[in-house]
Design an enzyme around this catalytic site. Structure first.
Site, mmCIF file in Angstrom:
data_model
loop_
_atom_site.group_PDB
_atom_site.id
_atom_site.type_symbol
_atom_site.label_atom_id
_atom_site.label_comp_id
_atom_site.label_asym_id
_atom_site.label_seq_id
_atom_site.Cartn_x
_atom_site.Cartn_y
_atom_site.Cartn_z
ATOM 1 N N ASP A 89 0.852 -1.185 0.000
ATOM 2 C CA ASP A 89 0.000 0.000 0.000
ATOM 3 C C ASP A 89 0.889 1.237 0.000
ATOM 4 O O ASP A 89 2.106 1.142 0.188
ATOM 5 C CB ASP A 89 -1.006 -0.005 1.143
ATOM 6 N N TYR A 91 2.887 4.834 0.769
ATOM 7 C CA TYR A 91 3.521 5.415 1.951
ATOM 8 C C TYR A 91 2.498 6.242 2.723
ATOM 9 O O TYR A 91 1.661 6.921 2.134
ATOM 10 C CB TYR A 91 4.697 6.303 1.538
ATOM 11 N N PHE A 102 6.660 2.236 -4.372
ATOM 12 C CA PHE A 102 8.035 2.448 -3.926
ATOM 13 C C PHE A 102 8.580 3.845 -4.229
ATOM 14 O O PHE A 102 9.578 4.256 -3.668
ATOM 15 C CB PHE A 102 8.997 1.390 -4.488
ATOM 16 N N HIS A 215 11.147 -9.254 0.660
ATOM 17 C CA HIS A 215 10.862 -7.834 0.474
ATOM 18 C C HIS A 215 12.146 -7.023 0.696
ATOM 19 O O HIS A 215 12.987 -7.400 1.525
ATOM 20 C CB HIS A 215 9.778 -7.403 1.466
#
Length: 255
Positions: A89, A91, A102, A215
């Site tokens: 989701d 920031y 990102f 991740h």
């Protein structure tokens, strides 16, 4: 290249990234190909559900990011997508979320996961400078779909809009890309992204390369079973695309 609306987004003040309109009001800005991808009745129901939820939260005074929820779709078409990088989701801090997974504005401090992505690129492409631009629009313009699976979040509350309907919408987007005829690479980092492998297995389209690793978060980037640091995904993606007759991605971009 992004359309005129996307160019206008780039010119907005960095601090003004709060949601103003629900998703249903933003659909008209999408290309016909993406609108078609969201036409199924269950996807339309999910759009209405999440738009109702967001409208109610805005009325209650919630601060929600980003302003343009479908921005990732403005840079690429289903047929032009060559790499898909899935985030979870947006920031949840002010001035950060842009609608590209990102990515943050260059004026923002580089988030830890993005810093590890740049570190990995520097490892894979020795002799190049560490990327300094935090905004990933140059990747998106080359056919990289930077898609979060949940497209909104409330300030200071990660995961706050999970299971509100977004997952059905972004699954439809993922399915549309997977079923398009061109070769494409899915970079699935972390358990959440890797859960989409079952969806990809159902799709019938052009060649797909799936790359999996932990991740890039500092909490998992160097841990087993598949550390992100050292995964080699950026070079592997380009090598595979070139084997399929496609151009690779310039990951380093402007240092």
């Amino acid at each position: 290249m992004p359309d005129q609306a996307s160019a206008q987004h780039t010119l907005l003040p960095a601090a003004d990234n709060t949601l103003q309109q629900p998703p249903t009001a933003q659909l008209a800005g999408l290309s016909p190909a993406w609108q078609q991808a969201l036409q199924a009745s269950d996807t339309q129901a999910a759009l209405e559900k999440v738009s109702g939820f967001l409208t109610a939260r805005l009325a209650e005074g919630a601060e929600i990011y980003p302003r343009f929820v479908f921005r990732a779709l403005e840079y690429v078409q289903p047929i032009s997508t060559r790499v898909i990088i899935l985030g979870q989701d947006p920031y949840h801090g002010a001035n950060q979320a842009q609608g590209l997974a990102f990515s943050v504005p260059d004026a923002c401090r580089c988030p830890p996961s993005l810093r590890n992505m740049f570190k990995e690129i520097a490892i894979e492409y020795p002799g190049t400078l560490m990327r300094r631009r935090h905004y990933l629009g140059d990747w998106a313009r080359q056919g990289v779909l930077l898609l979060n699976t949940v497209l909104t979040v409330e300030t200071g509350s990660p995961g706050s809009h999970a299971k509100k309907g977004w997952e059905e919408i972004t699954d439809a987007i993922i399915r549309c890309v997977a079923e398009s005829p061109q070769p494409k690479v899915f970079m699935l980092w972390g358990a959440h992204a890797q859960s989409k492998q079952a969806l990809l297995a159902e799709c019938q389209g052009g060649p797909i390369k799936i790359l999996t690793a932990n991740h890039p978060s500092p909490l998992s980037a160097q841990r087993p079973p598949k550390p992100f640091i050292g995964c080699g995904h950026f070079v592997q993606a380009n090598m595979w695309l070139q084997e399929q007759g496609e151009a690779g991605i310039n990951w380093v971009g402007e240092a």
